[in-house]
Write an enzyme that holds these catalytic residues in place. Structure first.
Site, PDB file in Angstrom:
ATOM      1  N   GLY A  44       0.836  -1.205   0.000  1.00  0.00           N
ATOM      2  CA  GLY A  44       0.000   0.000   0.000  1.00  0.00           C
ATOM      3  C   GLY A  44       0.867   1.250   0.000  1.00  0.00           C
ATOM      4  O   GLY A  44       2.052   1.195   0.333  1.00  0.00           O
ATOM      5  N   GLY A  46       0.842   5.694   0.784  1.00  0.00           N
ATOM      6  CA  GLY A  46       0.166   6.877   1.308  1.00  0.00           C
ATOM      7  C   GLY A  46       1.034   8.088   1.019  1.00  0.00           C
ATOM      8  O   GLY A  46       2.111   7.946   0.423  1.00  0.00           O
ATOM      9  N   THR A  47       0.613   9.288   1.453  1.00  0.00           N
ATOM     10  CA  THR A  47       1.400  10.488   1.184  1.00  0.00           C
ATOM     11  C   THR A  47       2.713  10.465   1.966  1.00  0.00           C
ATOM     12  O   THR A  47       3.706  11.038   1.550  1.00  0.00           O
ATOM     13  CB  THR A  47       0.619  11.753   1.602  1.00  0.00           C
ATOM     14  OG1 THR A  47       0.020  11.489   2.861  1.00  0.00           O
ATOM     15  CG2 THR A  47      -0.431  12.136   0.593  1.00  0.00           C
ATOM     16  N   TYR A  48       2.721   9.752   3.104  1.00  0.00           N
ATOM     17  CA  TYR A  48       3.879   9.697   4.003  1.00  0.00           C
ATOM     18  C   TYR A  48       4.965   8.760   3.484  1.00  0.00           C
ATOM     19  O   TYR A  48       6.129   8.900   3.810  1.00  0.00           O
ATOM     20  CB  TYR A  48       3.413   9.158   5.375  1.00  0.00           C
ATOM     21  CG  TYR A  48       2.617   7.885   5.190  1.00  0.00           C
ATOM     22  CD1 TYR A  48       3.253   6.658   5.046  1.00  0.00           C
ATOM     23  CD2 TYR A  48       1.228   7.928   5.066  1.00  0.00           C
ATOM     24  CE1 TYR A  48       2.531   5.509   4.799  1.00  0.00           C
ATOM     25  CE2 TYR A  48       0.504   6.779   4.832  1.00  0.00           C
ATOM     26  CZ  TYR A  48       1.163   5.575   4.708  1.00  0.00           C
ATOM     27  OH  TYR A  48       0.459   4.449   4.447  1.00  0.00           O
ATOM     28  N   GLY A  49       4.600   7.725   2.707  1.00  0.00           N
ATOM     29  CA  GLY A  49       5.545   6.700   2.296  1.00  0.00           C
ATOM     30  C   GLY A  49       4.805   5.439   1.875  1.00  0.00           C
ATOM     31  O   GLY A  49       3.762   5.523   1.230  1.00  0.00           O
ATOM     32  N   VAL A  51       3.586   1.078   2.643  1.00  0.00           N
ATOM     33  CA  VAL A  51       3.293   0.013   3.617  1.00  0.00           C
ATOM     34  C   VAL A  51       3.801  -1.307   3.033  1.00  0.00           C
ATOM     35  O   VAL A  51       3.541  -1.617   1.865  1.00  0.00           O
ATOM     36  CB  VAL A  51       1.767  -0.084   3.902  1.00  0.00           C
ATOM     37  CG1 VAL A  51       1.487  -1.176   4.927  1.00  0.00           C
ATOM     38  CG2 VAL A  51       1.213   1.249   4.379  1.00  0.00           C
ATOM     39  N   LYS A  71       4.890   0.335   8.169  1.00  0.00           N
ATOM     40  CA  LYS A  71       4.527   1.605   7.541  1.00  0.00           C
ATOM     41  C   LYS A  71       5.779   2.456   7.576  1.00  0.00           C
ATOM     42  O   LYS A  71       6.266   2.809   8.652  1.00  0.00           O
ATOM     43  CB  LYS A  71       3.409   2.245   8.364  1.00  0.00           C
ATOM     44  CG  LYS A  71       2.483   3.111   7.608  1.00  0.00           C
ATOM     45  CD  LYS A  71       1.257   3.400   8.469  1.00  0.00           C
ATOM     46  CE  LYS A  71       0.380   4.443   7.844  1.00  0.00           C
ATOM     47  NZ  LYS A  71      -0.809   4.713   8.625  1.00  0.00           N
ATOM     48  N   ASP A 169     -11.747   9.634   9.820  1.00  0.00           N
ATOM     49  CA  ASP A 169     -11.505   9.241   8.423  1.00  0.00           C
ATOM     50  C   ASP A 169     -11.873   7.780   8.194  1.00  0.00           C
ATOM     51  O   ASP A 169     -11.103   7.022   7.607  1.00  0.00           O
ATOM     52  CB  ASP A 169     -10.050   9.503   8.027  1.00  0.00           C
ATOM     53  CG  ASP A 169      -9.885   9.521   6.504  1.00  0.00           C
ATOM     54  OD1 ASP A 169     -10.899   9.714   5.799  1.00  0.00           O
ATOM     55  OD2 ASP A 169      -8.755   9.335   6.022  1.00  0.00           O
TER      56      ASP A 169
HETATM   57  P1  AMP Z   1      -2.857   3.723   5.396  1.00  0.00           P
HETATM   58  O1  AMP Z   1      -1.959   4.812   4.997  1.00  0.00           O
HETATM   59  O2  AMP Z   1      -2.691   3.302   6.829  1.00  0.00           O
HETATM   60  O3  AMP Z   1      -4.301   4.025   5.041  1.00  0.00           O
HETATM   61  O4  AMP Z   1      -2.431   2.444   4.496  1.00  0.00           O
HETATM   62  C1  AMP Z   1      -2.538   2.422   3.089  1.00  0.00           C
HETATM   63  C2  AMP Z   1      -2.886   1.019   2.635  1.00  0.00           C
HETATM   64  O5  AMP Z   1      -1.864   0.110   3.077  1.00  0.00           O
HETATM   65  C3  AMP Z   1      -4.203   0.475   3.234  1.00  0.00           C
HETATM   66  O6  AMP Z   1      -5.334   0.839   2.484  1.00  0.00           O
HETATM   67  C4  AMP Z   1      -3.945  -1.023   3.205  1.00  0.00           C
HETATM   68  O7  AMP Z   1      -4.258  -1.578   1.932  1.00  0.00           O
HETATM   69  C5  AMP Z   1      -2.446  -1.126   3.467  1.00  0.00           C
HETATM   70  N1  AMP Z   1      -2.226  -1.342   4.903  1.00  0.00           N
HETATM   71  C6  AMP Z   1      -2.154  -0.414   5.886  1.00  0.00           C
HETATM   72  N2  AMP Z   1      -1.976  -0.980   7.087  1.00  0.00           N
HETATM   73  C7  AMP Z   1      -1.927  -2.317   6.873  1.00  0.00           C
HETATM   74  C8  AMP Z   1      -1.786  -3.453   7.730  1.00  0.00           C
HETATM   75  N3  AMP Z   1      -1.664  -3.332   9.054  1.00  0.00           N
HETATM   76  N4  AMP Z   1      -1.810  -4.673   7.159  1.00  0.00           N
HETATM   77  C9  AMP Z   1      -1.946  -4.806   5.816  1.00  0.00           C
HETATM   78  N5  AMP Z   1      -2.108  -3.793   4.962  1.00  0.00           N
HETATM   79  C10 AMP Z   1      -2.089  -2.547   5.476  1.00  0.00           C
END
Ligand code: AMP
Length: 386
Positions: A44, A46-49, A51, A71, A169
């Site tokens: 996955g 996000g803006t931060y980096g 996963v 993350k 959110d």
């Molecule tokens: P987030 O920035 O926390 O919303 O994470 C972005 C994406 O990474 C999420 O929509 C998930 O698909 C994946 N992700 C985040 N946390 C987890 C986790 N604990 N286990 C598996 N996938 C994750």
């Protein structure tokens, strides 16, 4: 509107205003990170980096299990300090511990330098609800599973609210689901503690899951904002598409009124005091020519259609949606009372813990999402080149 277009337009988490981004100066020098996790696979962004799914070393496997989610926060050269959303997520997660909230194992940095990446180490969940809802591999989500998913989200939300925390959110991509069918709410970057009577930041909550009071300029909001988002997620699980979506706030509000009805003063008498745009929103000041979205949306009063829209899913389901998606936050059911709703006690019971493993091949479901994303990216590139 097509599901993919709607997603691109309005599933993005709103960014907090820049005054919240307190920065401290970086120090020079960076070191190649040495990690106690191996086999990193990106799952996955996000803006931060990014996963990653990863395997802990022997020492950590005892406490973290065989697989974790890392993350990774990258410090860029133009960054000064650590993102406030990450600090907030850390602080809130230290306070909360519940089976339906993602567990934070540790925060790790391989080197004591400002430029070194920082990893938040979470328990791993194979899928998120956005992937499940969109996947062609998942042909049906039956009633007992829908009940179990919604019940678990409500349990997590009730626990947060009982601890005076608002998530701010909630959306399908922030509701993870493990192979065992356990739901884990994640991404507490916008979460904050709640005190009645306080005024809070706007905008919060991703547009498609944003309750009407936030669009009407109410800064004295509270836990009911999360309950609305749960209603929107529940409705999306049924319909397998976003139920209220828009190109922008005005378009969104029009669609919201078309489903939930134009707000009325009799349902929410305090609104005129707490909502900056209330009068325009009710069509009470339509003499004023304005292009503001709330006034445009109110120009044609609409009646509520929740019960008929969801009637095919059964009367109990439609009634619960009606309570979760109440336009007035004062009339909206609380997470605690929603858990007692007839929906969970009539017909097929929710799948119980320990007996709700996912019937789909999780790797295949995730791969189908990756394929869709790749073909969408190719289509965007072709369009840009044309
Ligand atoms: P987030 O920035 O926390 O919303 O994470 C972005 C994406 O990474 C999420 O929509 C998930 O698909 C994946 N992700 C985040 N946390 C987890 C986790 N604990 N286990 C598996 N996938 C994750």
């Amino acid at each position: 509107m097509k599901y993919s277009t709607a997603l691109a337009a309005s599933t993005r988490t709103p960014r907090l205003p820049s005054r919240y981004e307190k920065r401290t100066p970086p120090s020079a020098g960076s070191k190649k990170p040495e990690l106690p996790w191996t086999d990193l696979v990106c799952v996955g962004k996000g803006t931060y980096g990014e996963v990653y799914r990863a395997r802990p070393d022997d020492a950590r496997r005892k406490t973290q299990g065989n697989v974790v989610a890392l993350k990774k926060f990258i410090q860029r050269d133009d960054d000064w300090g650590f993102p406030i959303t990450t600090l907030r997520e850390h602080k809130i997660l230290l306070k909360l511990r519940h089976a339906n909230l993602i567990r934070l194992h540790e925060v790790f940095s391989p080197a004591p330098s400002y430029k070194s990446p920082v990893f938040m180490v979470f328990e791993y969940a194979e899928l998120d609800l956005e992937i499940v809802i969109q996947s062609p591999v998942v042909r049906t989500i039956d009633e007992a599973r829908t009940k179990s998913i919604v019940q678990q989200i409500l349990e997590g939300v009730h626990y947060m609210h009982a601890n005076q925390v608002m998530h701010r959110d909630l959306k399908p991509s922030n509701c993870l689901i493990t192979r065992k069918g356990d739901v884990k709410i994640c991404d507490f970057g916008l979460a904050r503690s709640y005190k009645p009577g306080h005024a809070y930041t706007l905008p919060v909550v991703t547009l498609n899951y944003r309750p009407p009071e936030l669009l009407l300029g109410c800064r004295h909001y509270g836990p009911p904002i999360d309950v609305w988002s749960v209603g929107a997620i529940f409705a999306e699980l049924f319909k397998r598409e976003i139920v209220v979506t828009g190109r922008d706030e005005g378009d969104y509000l029009q669609k919201l009124y078309a489903l939930c009805g134009t707000p009325r003063e009799v349902d929410w008498p305090e609104a005129k005091k707490v909502c900056k745009h209330w009068r325009e929103a009710c069509g009470l000041r339509c003499d004023k020519i304005t292009t503001e979205p709330y006034a445009v949306a109110a120009s044609q009063p609409r009646r509520r259609r929740i019960l008929e829209t969801f009637a095919e899913k059964g009367a109990a389901a439609a009634k619960l949606l009606d309570r979760l998606l109440a336009v007035s936050p004062t009339q909206r059911v609380t997470a605690k009372h929603a858990l007692d709703d007839d929906f969970f006690w009539e017909g097929d019971p929710p799948l119980p813990a320990g007996n709700r493993s996912l019937p789909w091949d999780c790797d295949l479901v995730r791969a189908s999402r990756d394929d869709t994303q790749r073909s969408q990216a190719r289509a965007r590139q072709r369009k840009a080149a044309a």
